[in-house]
Design a protein around this motif. Sequence first.
Motif, PDB file in Angstrom:
ATOM      1  N   MET A  73       0.814  -1.206   0.000  1.00  0.00           N
ATOM      2  CA  MET A  73       0.000   0.000   0.000  1.00  0.00           C
ATOM      3  C   MET A  73       0.852   1.263   0.000  1.00  0.00           C
ATOM      4  N   HIS A  74       2.181   1.073  -0.010  1.00  0.00           N
ATOM      5  CA  HIS A  74       3.084   2.224  -0.026  1.00  0.00           C
ATOM      6  C   HIS A  74       3.138   2.788  -1.445  1.00  0.00           C
ATOM      7  N   ILE A  75       2.632   4.000  -1.640  1.00  0.00           N
ATOM      8  CA  ILE A  75       2.609   4.611  -2.965  1.00  0.00           C
ATOM      9  C   ILE A  75       3.977   5.223  -3.263  1.00  0.00           C
ATOM     10  N   PRO A  76       4.574   4.905  -4.403  1.00  0.00           N
ATOM     11  CA  PRO A  76       5.888   5.475  -4.754  1.00  0.00           C
ATOM     12  C   PRO A  76       5.764   6.918  -5.244  1.00  0.00           C
ATOM     13  N   ASP A  77       6.921   7.543  -5.475  1.00  0.00           N
ATOM     14  CA  ASP A  77       6.953   8.886  -6.066  1.00  0.00           C
ATOM     15  C   ASP A  77       6.420   8.847  -7.498  1.00  0.00           C
ATOM     16  N   GLY A  78       5.777   9.945  -7.880  1.00  0.00           N
ATOM     17  CA  GLY A  78       5.347  10.096  -9.260  1.00  0.00           C
ATOM     18  C   GLY A  78       4.031   9.454  -9.614  1.00  0.00           C
ATOM     19  N   PHE A  79       3.365   8.856  -8.631  1.00  0.00           N
ATOM     20  CA  PHE A  79       2.097   8.185  -8.916  1.00  0.00           C
ATOM     21  C   PHE A  79       0.889   9.063  -8.599  1.00  0.00           C
ATOM     22  N   LEU A  80       1.096  10.108  -7.810  1.00  0.00           N
ATOM     23  CA  LEU A  80      -0.026  10.959  -7.409  1.00  0.00           C
ATOM     24  C   LEU A  80       0.175  12.381  -7.919  1.00  0.00           C
ATOM     25  N   SER A  81      -0.918  13.088  -8.118  1.00  0.00           N
ATOM     26  CA  SER A  81      -0.843  14.474  -8.570  1.00  0.00           C
ATOM     27  C   SER A  81      -0.345  15.375  -7.445  1.00  0.00           C
ATOM     28  N   ASN A  82       0.172  16.534  -7.822  1.00  0.00           N
ATOM     29  CA  ASN A  82       0.644  17.483  -6.810  1.00  0.00           C
ATOM     30  C   ASN A  82      -0.484  17.943  -5.895  1.00  0.00           C
ATOM     31  N   THR A  83      -1.671  18.079  -6.448  1.00  0.00           N
ATOM     32  CA  THR A  83      -2.817  18.510  -5.631  1.00  0.00           C
ATOM     33  C   THR A  83      -3.096  17.514  -4.518  1.00  0.00           C
ATOM     34  N   ILE A  84      -3.102  16.238  -4.843  1.00  0.00           N
ATOM     35  CA  ILE A  84      -3.366  15.216  -3.823  1.00  0.00           C
ATOM     36  C   ILE A  84      -2.217  15.153  -2.829  1.00  0.00           C
ATOM     37  N   ASN A  85      -0.990  15.236  -3.309  1.00  0.00           N
ATOM     38  CA  ASN A  85       0.158  15.212  -2.390  1.00  0.00           C
ATOM     39  C   ASN A  85       0.103  16.364  -1.396  1.00  0.00           C
ATOM     40  N   LEU A  86      -0.181  17.565  -1.880  1.00  0.00           N
ATOM     41  CA  LEU A  86      -0.223  18.728  -0.994  1.00  0.00           C
ATOM     42  C   LEU A  86      -1.392  18.635  -0.012  1.00  0.00           C
ATOM     43  N   THR A  87      -2.524  18.169  -0.491  1.00  0.00           N
ATOM     44  CA  THR A  87      -3.702  18.044   0.380  1.00  0.00           C
ATOM     45  C   THR A  87      -3.451  17.051   1.505  1.00  0.00           C
ATOM     46  N   THR A  88      -2.889  15.908   1.163  1.00  0.00           N
ATOM     47  CA  THR A  88      -2.675  14.874   2.185  1.00  0.00           C
ATOM     48  C   THR A  88      -1.524  15.233   3.132  1.00  0.00           C
ATOM     49  N   VAL A  89      -0.535  15.968   2.631  1.00  0.00           N
ATOM     50  CA  VAL A  89       0.527  16.449   3.532  1.00  0.00           C
ATOM     51  C   VAL A  89      -0.068  17.374   4.589  1.00  0.00           C
ATOM     52  N   GLY A  90      -0.938  18.284   4.153  1.00  0.00           N
ATOM     53  CA  GLY A  90      -1.585  19.191   5.103  1.00  0.00           C
ATOM     54  C   GLY A  90      -2.462  18.446   6.090  1.00  0.00           C
ATOM     55  N   LEU A  91      -3.238  17.489   5.587  1.00  0.00           N
ATOM     56  CA  LEU A  91      -4.132  16.710   6.443  1.00  0.00           C
ATOM     57  C   LEU A  91      -3.344  15.884   7.462  1.00  0.00           C
ATOM     58  N   SER A  92      -2.296  15.227   6.986  1.00  0.00           N
ATOM     59  CA  SER A  92      -1.488  14.395   7.887  1.00  0.00           C
ATOM     60  C   SER A  92      -0.734  15.256   8.891  1.00  0.00           C
ATOM     61  N   GLY A  93      -0.211  16.398   8.435  1.00  0.00           N
ATOM     62  CA  GLY A  93       0.517  17.277   9.344  1.00  0.00           C
ATOM     63  C   GLY A  93      -0.378  17.831  10.432  1.00  0.00           C
ATOM     64  N   LEU A  94      -1.577  18.245  10.059  1.00  0.00           N
ATOM     65  CA  LEU A  94      -2.520  18.771  11.045  1.00  0.00           C
ATOM     66  C   LEU A  94      -2.911  17.692  12.052  1.00  0.00           C
ATOM     67  N   THR A  95      -3.152  16.493  11.549  1.00  0.00           N
ATOM     68  CA  THR A  95      -3.507  15.386  12.451  1.00  0.00           C
ATOM     69  C   THR A  95      -2.355  15.065  13.391  1.00  0.00           C
ATOM     70  N   MET A  96      -1.132  15.139  12.892  1.00  0.00           N
ATOM     71  CA  MET A  96       0.026  14.860  13.746  1.00  0.00           C
ATOM     72  C   MET A  96       0.144  15.886  14.885  1.00  0.00           C
ATOM     73  N   VAL A  97      -0.124  17.144  14.583  1.00  0.00           N
ATOM     74  CA  VAL A  97      -0.069  18.177  15.625  1.00  0.00           C
ATOM     75  C   VAL A  97      -1.073  17.868  16.745  1.00  0.00           C
ATOM     76  N   VAL A  98      -2.293  17.525  16.342  1.00  0.00           N
ATOM     77  CA  VAL A  98      -3.324  17.197  17.340  1.00  0.00           C
ATOM     78  C   VAL A  98      -2.953  15.912  18.080  1.00  0.00           C
ATOM     79  N   ALA A  99      -2.448  14.924  17.338  1.00  0.00           N
ATOM     80  CA  ALA A  99      -2.105  13.633  17.953  1.00  0.00           C
ATOM     81  C   ALA A  99      -1.002  13.799  19.002  1.00  0.00           C
TER      82      ALA A  99
END
Length: 222
Positions: A1-27
């Motif tokens: 399930m590990h997605i490699p580089d170059g498989f996702l669009s920049n929009t999805i990468n940026l969105t999920t980085v923000g989502l994961s980062g925000l969740t990490m702060v709360v966690a």
Amino acid sequence: MHIPDGFLSNTINLTTVGLSGLTMVVALKKARQELTEKEIPLVGVTAAFIFAAQMINFPVAGGTSGHFLGAALASILLGPWLSFIIIALVLILQCLGFADGGITALGSNIANMGLIGGMGSYLIFRFFQFLLPTNRRGFLAASAVASWFSIVLASLACALELGLSRTSPFSLVIPSMVGFHALIGIGEALITVAVLSAVLTARSDLIRTWRMEKTASELGQL
């Protein structure tokens, strides 16, 4: 399930980085409030077990891979916030140290496995824990269901990201990813139940959700 580089669009990468980062702060804030000294060794053991188990990968259609996830196991043992931190740290180490998953896709991998797989499965576990009898069998049954859903939901999120990025057509990637991980989920459930059963027998006091169940049961008898 590990997605490699170059498989996702920049929009999805940026969105999920923000989502994961925000969740990490709360966690991290939640972990600071909730983590007890007795649970610290269990956090290390759980992270080490998940790290080792996730290193056994095998290819799945759509350019990704299948493996044991462990997110439901961690969330049932230690709660959803610590589970998210554990899965995120495991994925970061695998990415930077072993090139398992791409750096640009790290936010997506953490969101899929740590957020959806871990925190999503925790909600499912709590739902079935409420429905099923408050005993060992009901607890393990709820764990099995949550474990199966954890890997299936994470794989569905991965498939949707690949489809939205036009890496693979939805008609191919969704049935391939979800169908394959529905089978992997059976193994995920068996391993999770085996580990929880062993911990229940040896040190049931270490399982946070089991303590919650016992406390609720005792309050109901008052």
